[in-house]
Design a protein around this motif. Structure first.
Motif, PDB file in Angstrom:
ATOM      1  N   ASP A 122     -45.405-115.035  71.019  1.00 35.79           N
ATOM      2  CA  ASP A 122     -44.299-115.878  71.317  1.00 35.79           C
ATOM      3  C   ASP A 122     -44.791-117.184  70.251  1.00 35.79           C
ATOM      4  N   LEU A 123     -44.429-117.161  68.861  1.00 37.21           N
ATOM      5  CA  LEU A 123     -44.675-118.252  68.026  1.00 37.21           C
ATOM      6  C   LEU A 123     -43.505-118.973  67.475  1.00 37.21           C
ATOM      7  N   PRO A 124     -43.420-120.324  67.255  1.00 33.33           N
ATOM      8  CA  PRO A 124     -42.341-121.228  66.976  1.00 33.33           C
ATOM      9  C   PRO A 124     -41.715-120.636  65.707  1.00 33.33           C
ATOM     10  N   GLY A 125     -40.251-120.517  65.569  1.00 29.24           N
ATOM     11  CA  GLY A 125     -39.505-120.302  64.692  1.00 29.24           C
ATOM     12  C   GLY A 125     -38.336-119.387  65.181  1.00 29.24           C
ATOM     13  N   GLU A 126     -37.222-119.268  64.437  1.00 25.26           N
ATOM     14  CA  GLU A 126     -36.037-118.741  64.561  1.00 25.26           C
ATOM     15  C   GLU A 126     -35.952-117.586  64.149  1.00 25.26           C
ATOM     16  N   HIS A 127     -36.345-117.220  63.058  1.00 23.99           N
ATOM     17  CA  HIS A 127     -36.290-116.118  62.182  1.00 23.99           C
ATOM     18  C   HIS A 127     -36.929-114.782  63.079  1.00 23.99           C
ATOM     19  N   PRO A 128     -35.896-113.591  62.997  1.00 24.06           N
ATOM     20  CA  PRO A 128     -36.382-112.552  63.640  1.00 24.06           C
ATOM     21  C   PRO A 128     -37.833-112.001  63.407  1.00 24.06           C
ATOM     22  N   LEU A 129     -38.289-111.954  62.242  1.00 25.55           N
ATOM     23  CA  LEU A 129     -39.610-111.612  62.059  1.00 25.55           C
ATOM     24  C   LEU A 129     -40.950-112.324  62.446  1.00 25.55           C
ATOM     25  N   VAL A 130     -40.333-113.488  63.032  1.00 28.29           N
ATOM     26  CA  VAL A 130     -41.627-114.718  63.363  1.00 28.29           C
ATOM     27  C   VAL A 130     -42.113-114.045  64.722  1.00 28.29           C
ATOM     28  N   GLY A 131     -43.457-113.786  64.688  1.00 25.54           N
ATOM     29  CA  GLY A 131     -44.006-113.368  66.183  1.00 25.54           C
ATOM     30  C   GLY A 131     -44.476-111.922  65.863  1.00 25.54           C
ATOM     31  N   ARG A 132     -43.733-111.172  65.070  1.00 19.33           N
ATOM     32  CA  ARG A 132     -43.582-109.693  64.837  1.00 19.33           C
ATOM     33  C   ARG A 132     -44.835-109.221  63.760  1.00 19.33           C
ATOM     34  N   SER A 133     -45.412-108.104  63.973  1.00 22.57           N
ATOM     35  CA  SER A 133     -46.321-107.623  62.964  1.00 22.57           C
ATOM     36  C   SER A 133     -45.473-107.451  61.594  1.00 22.57           C
ATOM     37  N   ALA A 134     -46.029-107.871  60.555  1.00 19.39           N
ATOM     38  CA  ALA A 134     -45.266-108.010  59.249  1.00 19.39           C
ATOM     39  C   ALA A 134     -44.888-106.569  58.611  1.00 19.39           C
ATOM     40  N   PRO A 135     -43.940-106.642  58.131  1.00 18.16           N
ATOM     41  CA  PRO A 135     -43.066-105.281  57.847  1.00 18.16           C
ATOM     42  C   PRO A 135     -44.271-104.776  56.563  1.00 18.16           C
ATOM     43  N   GLY A 170     -36.087-103.525  48.251  1.00 19.95           N
ATOM     44  CA  GLY A 170     -35.621-103.082  49.361  1.00 19.95           C
ATOM     45  C   GLY A 170     -35.341-103.702  50.520  1.00 19.95           C
ATOM     46  N   ARG A 171     -35.651-105.051  50.098  1.00 23.93           N
ATOM     47  CA  ARG A 171     -35.459-106.252  51.211  1.00 23.93           C
ATOM     48  C   ARG A 171     -34.386-107.370  50.456  1.00 23.93           C
ATOM     49  N   ALA A 172     -33.381-107.216  50.247  1.00 26.78           N
ATOM     50  CA  ALA A 172     -32.115-108.345  49.889  1.00 26.78           C
ATOM     51  C   ALA A 172     -32.316-109.423  50.764  1.00 26.78           C
ATOM     52  N   GLY A 173     -32.334-110.621  50.260  1.00 19.95           N
ATOM     53  CA  GLY A 173     -32.001-111.553  51.435  1.00 19.95           C
ATOM     54  C   GLY A 173     -33.078-112.048  51.666  1.00 19.95           C
ATOM     55  N   LEU A 174     -34.388-111.591  51.884  1.00 20.16           N
ATOM     56  CA  LEU A 174     -35.557-111.992  52.367  1.00 20.16           C
ATOM     57  C   LEU A 174     -36.092-112.964  51.235  1.00 20.16           C
ATOM     58  N   ALA A 175     -36.461-114.143  51.514  1.00 22.92           N
ATOM     59  CA  ALA A 175     -36.959-114.890  50.391  1.00 22.92           C
ATOM     60  C   ALA A 175     -38.611-115.110  50.460  1.00 22.92           C
ATOM     61  N   ALA A 176     -39.007-115.223  51.639  1.00 20.65           N
ATOM     62  CA  ALA A 176     -40.604-115.364  51.670  1.00 20.65           C
ATOM     63  C   ALA A 176     -41.142-115.160  53.194  1.00 20.65           C
ATOM     64  N   LEU A 177     -42.245-114.966  53.218  1.00 18.59           N
ATOM     65  CA  LEU A 177     -42.966-114.645  54.407  1.00 18.59           C
ATOM     66  C   LEU A 177     -44.510-115.485  54.337  1.00 18.59           C
ATOM     67  N   LEU A 178     -44.776-115.858  55.679  1.00 11.97           N
ATOM     68  CA  LEU A 178     -46.220-116.557  55.716  1.00 11.97           C
ATOM     69  C   LEU A 178     -46.878-115.497  56.808  1.00 11.97           C
ATOM     70  N   VAL A 179     -47.741-114.850  56.449  1.00 14.62           N
ATOM     71  CA  VAL A 179     -48.312-113.749  57.506  1.00 14.62           C
ATOM     72  C   VAL A 179     -49.826-114.458  57.601  1.00 14.62           C
ATOM     73  N   ARG A 180     -50.026-114.425  58.770  1.00 11.93           N
ATOM     74  CA  ARG A 180     -51.241-114.644  59.217  1.00 11.93           C
ATOM     75  C   ARG A 180     -52.767-113.684  58.980  1.00 11.93           C
ATOM     76  N   PRO A 181     -53.742-114.306  58.782  1.00 10.30           N
ATOM     77  CA  PRO A 181     -54.809-113.101  58.693  1.00 10.30           C
ATOM     78  C   PRO A 181     -54.750-111.804  59.486  1.00 10.30           C
ATOM     79  N   ASP A 182     -54.253-111.848  60.842  1.00  7.43           N
ATOM     80  CA  ASP A 182     -54.066-110.719  61.579  1.00  7.43           C
ATOM     81  C   ASP A 182     -52.879-109.903  61.447  1.00  7.43           C
ATOM     82  N   GLY A 183     -52.156-110.227  60.295  1.00  8.30           N
ATOM     83  CA  GLY A 183     -51.072-109.539  60.087  1.00  8.30           C
ATOM     84  C   GLY A 183     -49.879-109.713  60.776  1.00  8.30           C
ATOM     85  N   PHE A 184     -49.629-110.879  61.496  1.00  8.01           N
ATOM     86  CA  PHE A 184     -48.334-111.362  62.254  1.00  8.01           C
ATOM     87  C   PHE A 184     -47.759-112.346  61.329  1.00  8.01           C
ATOM     88  N   VAL A 185     -46.338-112.371  61.267  1.00  8.55           N
ATOM     89  CA  VAL A 185     -45.641-113.132  60.699  1.00  8.55           C
ATOM     90  C   VAL A 185     -45.527-114.708  61.400  1.00  8.55           C
TER      91      VAL A 185
END
Length: 543
Positions: free
Chosen positions: A433-446, A496-511
């Motif tokens: 449960d991390l701050p942020g509205e994007h659906p990838l936030v808090g999930r394991s990075a694709p 393969g991911r049109a529309g995604l501009a950037a990701l900040l991924v923590r060292p543990d691989g979570f967005v």
């Protein structure tokens, strides 16, 4: 493609090691590797003189495979997985068109080697889940997980060997045959007392020393939960009279037994309370008595290759941290082995804690970072305890449990039911449960495939955070200038991911943050500061 990476070193002063890890099993070794990747000095003390080869967990789930994949360990695990599959195929009889098994000799007692039903996706309380009813197509949690299916069948002892070799490569000091007997903690560090050796002074102590953890007991952290009601055995044996045993999972009027899938593998569950003695070696007579009692078959066990006892004692530490002392793995939570969640839960603890503790040692951790370890991992541990309790409830040899089991079996035999159970078992549902509205936030990075042929996981091997710029935006990268000593920046395209501009991924691989094309990078500055600490001026940004 452009790649930038900073450097970091341990910050221990007045200590022998930055961190001492009590327990050199897979969890302790994984944690030690994570700490060394970040430049901290680590001592692991393990009371056993060699890797415990006793039969235990035989597989790892998706989050665990992802963690090893992101650290460059996938090739080693793929080899183990392939060998396990080959051994399984060799030991499983193939059916000829005319019916009889072929390709493997029968055991000496005349019984064909047991085999599980074909195309099995797993089980819940021994209720088999068919791959024919598994349909993850519309569930985004199953998407972009990378080559996780290539390294699932990993026995615990084999994993420990791999992690031991990796720890040695990284410079972890591992002392075997050494047991922690006590410690004295103060506001500046911890003095660790060892059996037959001089005390060691460390900044931090982590207990990865199992369910009967000395570290947890001496720290005084509460360990509430539910008492055991079963005695379980798992073993690889030689036996005669096994032709009367049914293959797979079998619920009887006394308990549950399992025969297979490999020849000689047995498991029994008796609902007569916990074993009177958990410490003495498991004997052939003990296994024979249990298997006869549960199955009603007059088998004779003539040899024991590996055997263990277990219960369904389910307890969880109230907190995973007390000052400079932390807990991970079975030291923080215990439960029955049903569903194979224990090893995976501990690996998740290690990958979550490692970078946070290293940041604290090095002095750049933002306020509350280390406490987020308990906040993020405790709910997942609580879920695992309930998941195993539910399976025990369905296995009880009583009419109420039998009626409920029939209902769950019918539900599991549907596409929706099988997909639900597989999702839970695989661990792909896990998120923070991390701050942020994007659906990838808090999930394991694709596991994105980038334009140069590399994948996102390839850029996490060094254990640093990652800012992935998919639109070649200098202004976005400039926002991370003050964090480049703690961050890798990669600029590339992802067709393969049109529309995604950037990701900040923590060292543990979570967005920790994600942004879409055409939108301002709102929240990126806050995410950088929240997970990587305050920006530093004057860092070299020309790399």
């Amino acid at each position: 493609m452009r790649t930038d990476a900073g450097t970091g070193t341990g910050a221990g002063t007045g200590t022998d090691f930055d961190v001492v890890v009590a327990g050199g099993g897979p969890v302790g070794l994984m944690l030690a590797c994570e700490l060394r990747l970040a430049g901290t000095s680590v001592l692991v003390v393990e009371r056993l003189t060699a890797v415990d080869e006793t039969i235990k967990a035989g597989a790892i789930n998706t989050p665990s495979v992802e963690a090893f994949y992101r650290r460059g360990l996938l090739p080693a695990l793929e080899g183990i997985h392939a060998q396990v599959m080959e051994n399984f195929i060799r030991s499983t009889p193939q059916r000829r068109p005319d019916g009889p098994p072929a390709g493997n000799p029968a055991p000496a007692d005349g019984a064909a080697p047991p085999r599980m039903p074909g195309r099995v996706a797993g089980h819940f309380a021994g209720i088999m889940l068919s791959l024919d009813r598994f349909d993850p197509a519309d569930d985004p949690d199953f998407a972009d997980r990378g080559p996780v299916d290539k390294a699932a069948l990993i026995p615990q002892a084999a994993l420990e060997h791999v992690l031991g070799e990796r720890a040695a490569e990284l410079g972890v000091e591992l002392r075997r045959g050494v047991e922690l007997t006590g410690f004295d903690a103060d506001e500046h560090g911890v003095t660790v007392h060892l059996d037959g050796a001089a005390p060691v002074r460390t900044g931090w102590l982590v207990g990865c020393d199992g369910g009967r953890s000395t570290v947890r007991r001496l720290t005084g952290i509460d360990f509430p939960g539910t008492a055991p009601e079963i005695t379980g055995h798992q073993a690889m044996v030689e036996m005669t009279g096994s032709e009367g045993l049914n293959p797979g999972w079998n619920r009887t009027a006394v308990g549950t037994y399992v025969h297979g899938p490999m020849p000689g593998r047995i498991l029994t569950v008796e609902f007569d309370g916990p074993p009177a003695d958990r410490q003495s070696p498991v004997t052939a007579e003990e296994l024979q008595t249990s298997l006869r009692n549960v199955s009603g078959v007059d088998v004779t066990i003539t040899g024991v290759h590996s055997a263990t006892r277990f219960t369904d004692n389910a307890r969880q530490a109230g907190t995973y941290r007390a000052g400079r002392v932390l807990l991970a793995g079975d030291a923080a939570h215990v439960h029955s082995p049903f569903g194979g969640q224990g090893l995976n839960l501990g690996i998740g603890d290690a990958i979550n804690l490692g970078w946070k503790l290293a940041a604290t040692v090095q002095g750049w951790a933002p306020e509350g970072l280390l406490d987020s370890y308990t906040a993020e991992r405790h709910p997942i541990g609580a879920w695992v305890l309930d998941w195993t309790r539910a399976q025990v409830a369905l296995m009880r040899p009583e009419p109420g449990s039998g009626a409920l089991r029939d209902v769950v079996t019918q539900l599991a035999d549907t596409v929706a039911g099988t997909t639900y159970f597989v999702k839970q078992i695989s661990g792909v549902w896990q998120r923070y449960d991390l701050p942020g509205e994007h659906p990838l936030v808090g999930r394991s990075a694709p596991d994105l495939e980038l334009a140069d042929g590399s994948r996102l996981a390839d850029h996490l091997h060094d254990g640093r955070a990652l800012l992935l710029d998919l639109t070649d935006d200098p202004a976005l990268r400039a926002r991370a200038d003050g964090h480049r000593d703690r961050l890798r920046i990669v600029t590339s395209r992802c067709p393969g991911r049109a529309g995604l501009a950037a990701l900040l991924v923590r060292p543990d691989g979570f967005v920790a943050w994600a942004g879409d094309s055409g939108q301002a990078p709102d929240g990126l500055d806050e995410a950088l500061d929240r997970w990587l600490g305050a920006a530093r001026a004057g860092l070299d940004t020309t790399g």
